[in-house]
Design an enzyme around this catalytic site. Structure first.
Site, PDB file in Angstrom:
ATOM      1  N   PHE A  59      34.682  16.871  48.183  1.00 20.15           N
ATOM      2  CA  PHE A  59      35.420  17.146  49.455  1.00 20.15           C
ATOM      3  C   PHE A  59      34.893  19.196  49.937  1.00 20.15           C
ATOM      4  O   PHE A  59      34.720  19.097  49.441  1.00 20.15           O
ATOM      5  CB  PHE A  59      36.821  17.141  49.536  1.00 20.15           C
ATOM      6  CG  PHE A  59      36.901  16.922  50.543  1.00 20.15           C
ATOM      7  CD1 PHE A  59      37.383  16.342  51.536  1.00 20.15           C
ATOM      8  CD2 PHE A  59      37.707  18.284  51.149  1.00 20.15           C
ATOM      9  CE1 PHE A  59      38.354  15.852  53.095  1.00 20.15           C
ATOM     10  CE2 PHE A  59      38.364  18.049  52.464  1.00 20.15           C
ATOM     11  CZ  PHE A  59      38.573  17.616  53.151  1.00 20.15           C
TER      12      PHE A  59
ATOM     13  N   ASP B 245      31.161   9.286  56.447  1.00 19.83           N
ATOM     14  CA  ASP B 245      31.608   9.365  55.024  1.00 19.83           C
ATOM     15  C   ASP B 245      31.731   7.763  54.769  1.00 19.83           C
ATOM     16  O   ASP B 245      30.980   7.292  54.482  1.00 19.83           O
ATOM     17  CB  ASP B 245      33.243  10.570  55.219  1.00 19.83           C
ATOM     18  CG  ASP B 245      33.752  10.794  54.025  1.00 19.83           C
ATOM     19  OD1 ASP B 245      32.963  10.713  52.910  1.00 19.83           O
ATOM     20  OD2 ASP B 245      34.716  10.212  53.913  1.00 19.83           O
TER      21      ASP B 245
ATOM     22  N   GLU C 241      27.469  14.670  64.890  1.00 20.97           N
ATOM     23  CA  GLU C 241      29.072  14.364  64.434  1.00 20.97           C
ATOM     24  C   GLU C 241      28.777  15.720  62.862  1.00 20.97           C
ATOM     25  O   GLU C 241      27.601  15.419  62.735  1.00 20.97           O
ATOM     26  CB  GLU C 241      28.767  13.139  63.688  1.00 20.97           C
ATOM     27  CG  GLU C 241      30.550  12.342  62.317  1.00 20.97           C
ATOM     28  CD  GLU C 241      31.619  12.852  63.140  1.00 20.97           C
ATOM     29  OE1 GLU C 241      31.774  14.424  64.004  1.00 20.97           O
ATOM     30  OE2 GLU C 241      32.322  11.614  63.355  1.00 20.97           O
ATOM     31  N   ASP C 242      29.642  15.649  62.468  1.00 16.77           N
ATOM     32  CA  ASP C 242      29.505  16.506  61.270  1.00 16.77           C
ATOM     33  C   ASP C 242      29.367  16.288  60.370  1.00 16.77           C
ATOM     34  O   ASP C 242      28.316  16.291  59.420  1.00 16.77           O
ATOM     35  CB  ASP C 242      31.396  17.579  61.092  1.00 16.77           C
ATOM     36  CG  ASP C 242      32.679  16.132  61.344  1.00 16.77           C
ATOM     37  OD1 ASP C 242      32.120  15.534  61.179  1.00 16.77           O
ATOM     38  OD2 ASP C 242      33.648  17.161  61.403  1.00 16.77           O
TER      39      ASP C 242
ATOM     40  N   ARG D  23      37.770  26.032  58.676  1.00 20.83           N
ATOM     41  CA  ARG D  23      36.987  25.228  59.474  1.00 20.83           C
ATOM     42  C   ARG D  23      35.332  26.798  60.107  1.00 20.83           C
ATOM     43  O   ARG D  23      34.445  26.025  59.950  1.00 20.83           O
ATOM     44  CB  ARG D  23      37.326  24.559  61.251  1.00 20.83           C
ATOM     45  CG  ARG D  23      38.171  23.742  60.454  1.00 20.83           C
ATOM     46  CD  ARG D  23      38.304  22.843  62.696  1.00 20.83           C
ATOM     47  NE  ARG D  23      39.489  22.031  62.934  1.00 20.83           N
ATOM     48  CZ  ARG D  23      39.108  20.288  62.499  1.00 20.83           C
ATOM     49  NH1 ARG D  23      37.785  20.502  62.181  1.00 20.83           N
ATOM     50  NH2 ARG D  23      39.660  19.784  62.688  1.00 20.83           N
TER      51      ARG D  23
HETATM   52  P1  IMP Z   1      34.004   8.323  58.452  1.00 18.76           P
HETATM   53  O1  IMP Z   1      35.040   7.404  59.225  1.00 18.76           O
HETATM   54  O2  IMP Z   1      34.846   8.060  57.106  1.00 18.76           O
HETATM   55  O3  IMP Z   1      32.584   8.192  58.332  1.00 18.76           O
HETATM   56  O4  IMP Z   1      34.461   9.814  58.351  1.00 18.76           O
HETATM   57  C1  IMP Z   1      34.434  11.052  59.080  1.00 18.76           C
HETATM   58  C2  IMP Z   1      34.924  12.257  58.833  1.00 18.76           C
HETATM   59  O5  IMP Z   1      35.850  12.452  57.881  1.00 18.76           O
HETATM   60  C3  IMP Z   1      34.551  13.079  59.555  1.00 18.76           C
HETATM   61  O6  IMP Z   1      34.038  13.330  60.962  1.00 18.76           O
HETATM   62  C4  IMP Z   1      35.563  14.096  59.298  1.00 18.76           C
HETATM   63  O7  IMP Z   1      36.419  14.813  60.267  1.00 18.76           O
HETATM   64  C5  IMP Z   1      35.921  13.400  58.007  1.00 18.76           C
HETATM   65  N1  IMP Z   1      35.382  13.064  56.292  1.00 18.76           N
HETATM   66  C6  IMP Z   1      34.741  12.951  55.140  1.00 18.76           C
HETATM   67  N2  IMP Z   1      34.594  13.794  54.400  1.00 18.76           N
HETATM   68  C7  IMP Z   1      35.229  15.220  54.632  1.00 18.76           C
HETATM   69  C8  IMP Z   1      34.937  16.412  53.873  1.00 18.76           C
HETATM   70  O8  IMP Z   1      34.168  15.867  53.110  1.00 18.76           O
HETATM   71  N3  IMP Z   1      35.667  17.439  54.393  1.00 18.76           N
HETATM   72  C9  IMP Z   1      36.375  17.236  55.903  1.00 18.76           C
HETATM   73  N4  IMP Z   1      35.935  15.999  56.677  1.00 18.76           N
HETATM   74  C10 IMP Z   1      35.728  15.111  55.984  1.00 18.76           C
HETATM   75 MG    MG Z   2      34.701  14.711  62.666  1.00 18.69          MG
END
Ligand code: IMP
Ligand code: MG
Length: 178
Positions: free
Chosen positions: A151, A102, A98-99, A164
């Site tokens: 962010f 969050d 995963e990237d 990206r």
């Molecule tokens: P989570 O379900 O909130 O953990 O979401 C994770 C996803 O939200 C990641 O795979 C990203 O696609 C997006 N995301 C969360 N934080 C950021 C950020 O700072 N920049 C860009 N995308 C983010």
């Molecule tokens: Mg993602």
């Protein structure tokens, strides 16, 4: 790319050096057996390709598309699989790539889905982790960098599908918030 709204947080060189370390560590941790890298589209594609090439062993590569709705600060979130895997996970060692982690909503849901497919083991590797933002528990076995609640874009991460292809992770000023 010169964009006045972008400030480099993690340079391309720092990212590549850390990925080499992760590749070596993960290769040591999985000395034998199949290892399936499951890339979460689209943001993790960039990380996956560098990580896979930093591995000192064979890997299988597969892709999963996920969309998350209602990701506002108060929402519990609703997650949907938009593209499923091509390869069976039964009896396999699975590493979800995963990237960024969050809120944890996406991975918490996804682990639930993947566990039903009876893999031998399942772990997560994330390039970035924002622990302050967590609302659902997720155990992330391998983390590239912990970052503060800002962010970020670049190296796969987007804002409205832009940025990206930056080779560094950058803070986007005037951050948008879901
Ligand atoms: P989570 O379900 O909130 O953990 O979401 C994770 C996803 O939200 C990641 O795979 C990203 O696609 C997006 N995301 C969360 N934080 C950021 C950020 O700072 N920049 C860009 N995308 C983010
Ligand atoms: Mg993602």
């Amino acid at each position: 790319m010169t964009d006045p709204n972008l400030r480099v947080l993690i340079s391309a060189e720092q990212i590549q050096a850390r990925i080499r370390e992760l590749g070596e560590q993960i290769s040591r941790d999985y000395p034998d057996g199949n290892l399936h890298l499951i890339c979460i589209l689209k943001g993790a594609v960039f990380f996956l390709t560098d990580l896979a090439r930093a591995m000192k062993r064979d890997v299988f590569v597969d892709f999963m598309g996920i969309s998350t709705y209602g990701k506002g600060k108060t929402s519990s979130g609703e997650v949907k699989v938009t593209k499923d895997l091509d390869i069976s996970l039964e009896g396999a060692n699975v590493l979800v790539v995963e990237d960024i982690v969050d809120s944890g909503i996406t991975l918490n849901y996804l682990l639930h889905v993947l566990q039903q497919r009876r893999p031998k083991s399942i772990r997560i590797v994330a390039l970035l982790d924002k622990p302050e933002r967590r609302v659902r528990p997720v155990e992330v076995s391998y983390v590239g960098f912990q970052i503060p609640d800002q962010f970020v874009v670049g190296y796969g991460l987007d804002y409205a599908e832009k940025y990206r292809n930056l080779d560094a992770v950058c803070v986007l000023d005037d951050p948008p918030r879901a």
